[in-house]
Write a protein that holds these residues in place. Structure first.
Motif, short mmCIF file in Angstrom:
data_model
loop_
_atom_site.label_atom_id
_atom_site.label_comp_id
_atom_site.label_asym_id
_atom_site.label_seq_id
_atom_site.Cartn_x
_atom_site.Cartn_y
_atom_site.Cartn_z
N LEU A 99 0.83 -1.21 0.00
CA LEU A 99 0.00 0.00 0.00
C LEU A 99 0.87 1.27 0.00
O LEU A 99 0.63 2.20 -0.77
CB LEU A 99 -0.92 -0.02 1.23
N ALA A 100 1.91 1.27 0.86
CA ALA A 100 2.75 2.46 0.96
C ALA A 100 3.44 2.74 -0.38
O ALA A 100 3.49 3.89 -0.83
CB ALA A 100 3.79 2.27 2.07
N ILE A 129 4.18 12.94 -3.47
CA ILE A 129 3.57 12.54 -2.19
C ILE A 129 4.63 12.35 -1.11
O ILE A 129 5.76 11.94 -1.39
CB ILE A 129 2.74 11.24 -2.37
N SER A 130 4.28 12.68 0.12
CA SER A 130 5.16 12.33 1.24
C SER A 130 4.33 11.50 2.22
O SER A 130 3.11 11.69 2.33
CB SER A 130 5.70 13.58 1.92
N LEU A 131 4.99 10.58 2.89
CA LEU A 131 4.29 9.71 3.83
C LEU A 131 4.81 9.94 5.23
O LEU A 131 6.01 10.06 5.45
CB LEU A 131 4.49 8.23 3.48
N SER A 132 3.88 9.97 6.18
CA SER A 132 4.30 10.01 7.58
C SER A 132 3.68 8.79 8.27
O SER A 132 2.76 8.17 7.73
CB SER A 132 3.84 11.30 8.25
N THR A 133 4.20 8.47 9.45
CA THR A 133 3.70 7.27 10.11
C THR A 133 3.87 7.36 11.62
O THR A 133 4.56 8.25 12.13
CB THR A 133 4.42 6.01 9.56
N ASP A 134 3.22 6.41 12.33
CA ASP A 134 3.43 6.22 13.77
C ASP A 134 4.04 4.84 13.96
O ASP A 134 3.61 3.87 13.32
CB ASP A 134 2.09 6.17 14.53
N ILE A 135 5.02 4.76 14.86
CA ILE A 135 5.63 3.46 15.15
C ILE A 135 5.76 3.28 16.66
O ILE A 135 6.21 4.19 17.36
CB ILE A 135 7.02 3.32 14.48
N VAL A 148 10.18 1.92 2.72
CA VAL A 148 9.15 2.92 2.40
C VAL A 148 9.73 4.34 2.38
O VAL A 148 9.32 5.17 1.58
CB VAL A 148 7.97 2.83 3.41
N GLU A 149 10.69 4.62 3.23
CA GLU A 149 11.29 5.96 3.37
C GLU A 149 10.22 7.00 3.72
O GLU A 149 9.74 7.75 2.87
CB GLU A 149 12.02 6.36 2.09
#
Ligand code: SF4
Length: 455
Positions: free
Chosen positions: A304-305, A314-320, A342-343
């Motif tokens: 998906l990413a 597009i830029s992606l952010s995330t929670d880990i 994914v970077e």
């Protein structure tokens, strides 16, 4: 439920003579911040004036039970206010928000903090004027707790602090029950606001000069699942796209398991949806994800990413979360592997911490705190090594930026966030504030970019 309340007017006429000041202490997430803007709107409609931490009469604590130490923070602050109450100062205390939905907190307030005037659960804002009026004017200082966790409240006055960016709640509650999370227990099941109410709010914001909106929900892409008719999040986005004046649309947070192709297509076509998606990973290991009840695998997340990354700019952010109960070193390495593949442009990283009442709180955990800290450090290091190259790809390109004002760190320059949610600084003047401009990126500085306005 519409916001109609005669106590609002009664309190206003009392306030006409007394000029009481309010101070709101907000803990936790953007949903809580949005609720606090509504409480501020309600209080001002009741004739209160905004005060400071040291000179107010009404202290409203909008609490959170997700953040660590929030309980200690709340009870510490109540202790300080008790002294002012004992000195006969005119001080009232109200506690609202997620923490009040937890029995042990309610019990503690009832037994050890009886000087608190109003306690309300989540989703019962419309009862707030009455409870406050009774506490202040009728001196009914009995702590009353009310839970209307299935209510949807509309037409609540809201007082935005920002003049150009506004948040709009579209769905409340959550059905997902991730095993580490307390939200479904304290915010109830998913309730979507009617699209016509959301459109009305956003049109009003556009008329008032707002340029950017942030759609909020614990799980925005399950929006509409509770409607009888077929109406979903992509359809809502398409409707909001048509509203003149709104130039940037953001949303927070989508759940990866519900991120379907129709949503990706709407983002691709849109001229207004920000080129930044927050996609919470939580863990990169399939076994840990299963124990978290996240309902996707490592491979599904990566697929998906990478699909999202094909959308231009597009830029992606995330929670880990690192150090979930009994997370092994190999399982943690899977998380690092996803981060490398994914970077992400932004990572909100946390060490797992127990929330009473959740499934994960009962899981055995042999991972030491030192190991968890070490994993967090390694994740942070990897992220900081990846970021300069991602930023560098933006140099020479032009991005839409909403000009927010002068830079705090460099008074000569102005600042704003690009559609990718990157901080950008550039030369401008006050006439640009509140405008969306095109900025060409000249250089990268890890946590911000420097550029030049081209239009
Ligand atoms: S999706 Fe999971 S983490 Fe998010 S609010 Fe719901 S239960 Fe909590």
């Amino acid at each position: 439920m519409k916001f109609v309340n005669s106590f609002k007017d009664k309190m206003k006429s009392y306030n006409g003579e007394h000029k009481l000041k309010y101070y709101i202490d907000t803990m936790g997430c953007q949903m809580n911040e949005n609720d606090s803007l509504k409480y501020a709107g309600i209080l001002e409609s009741m004739g209160f004036e905004k005060g400071e931490e040291d000179n107010s009469n009404l202290y409203l604590f909008n609490t959170c039970c997700v953040r660590e130490n929030a309980e200690n923070t709340l009870f510490g602050r109540l202790g300080m206010l008790k002294k002012r109450k004992m000195n006969n100062e005119e001080v009232y205390i109200a506690i609202v928000g997620c923490m009040t939905q937890q029995e042990h907190i309610l019990e503690k307030i009832k037994t050890s903090y009886r000087f608190v005037d109003v306690v309300l659960g989540t989703s019962c804002m419309s009862l707030f004027p009455e409870k406050l009026y009774n506490a202040i004017v009728n001196s009914k200082k009995k702590i009353e707790y009310i839970d209307v966790s299935n209510a949807l409240e509309e037409e609540v006055p809201i007082k935005y602090e920002d003049k150009y960016k506004a948040s709009v709640s579209i769905i409340y509650g959550c059905n997902n029950f991730c095993t580490y999370c307390i939200v479904p227990y304290v915010r109830g099941r998913e309730r979507s606001r009617r699209p016509e109410d959301i459109v009305k709010d956003v049109k009003k914001l556009a008329q008032d000069g707002y340029k950017e909106i942030m759609l909020l929900g614990q799980n925005v892409n399950s929006y509409g699942n509770d409607f009888e008719e077929k109406y979903n999040f992509p359809m809502l986005l398409e409707e909001l796209e048509k509203i003149d004046g709104i130039e940037i649309i953001r949303f927070m947070s989508p759940h990866p398991k519900d991120f379907k192709d129709d949503l990706i297509e709407v983002i691709k076509k849109s001229k207004k949806i920000a080129r930044q998606i927050h996609l919470p990973l939580q863990s990169g290991n399939t076994e840990v994800l299963k124990r978290m009840n996240r309902k996707y695998t490592k491979e599904q997340f990566v697929e998906l990413a990478l699909k999202l990354k094909q959308i231009s700019n597009i830029s992606l952010s995330t929670d880990i979360i690192v150090g979930f109960p009994n997370e092994t070193e190999e399982q943690f390495l899977d998380t690092l592997d996803v981060v490398k593949t994914v970077e992400f442009d932004q990572i909100y990283m946390f060490i797992y911490s127990k929330r009473n009442g959740t499934v994960a709180a009962r899981m055995e955990d042999e991972v030491t705190y030192e190991e968890k800290v070490d994993r967090l450090e390694r994740l942070k290091k990897l992220y900081e090594e990846t970021l300069p190259a991602l930023n560098a790809k933006m140099i020479g390109n032009t991005y839409k930026v909403l000009v927010e004002g002068k830079s705090k760190n460099n008074a000569e320059l102005y600042t704003g966030r690009s559609s990718q949610n990157k901080v950008v600084i550039f030369e401008a003047d006050d006439s640009y504030i509140g405008k969306v401009v095109d900025v060409k990126i000249d250089s990268e500085h890890l946590w911000y970019l420097k550029g030049t306005i081209v239009k």
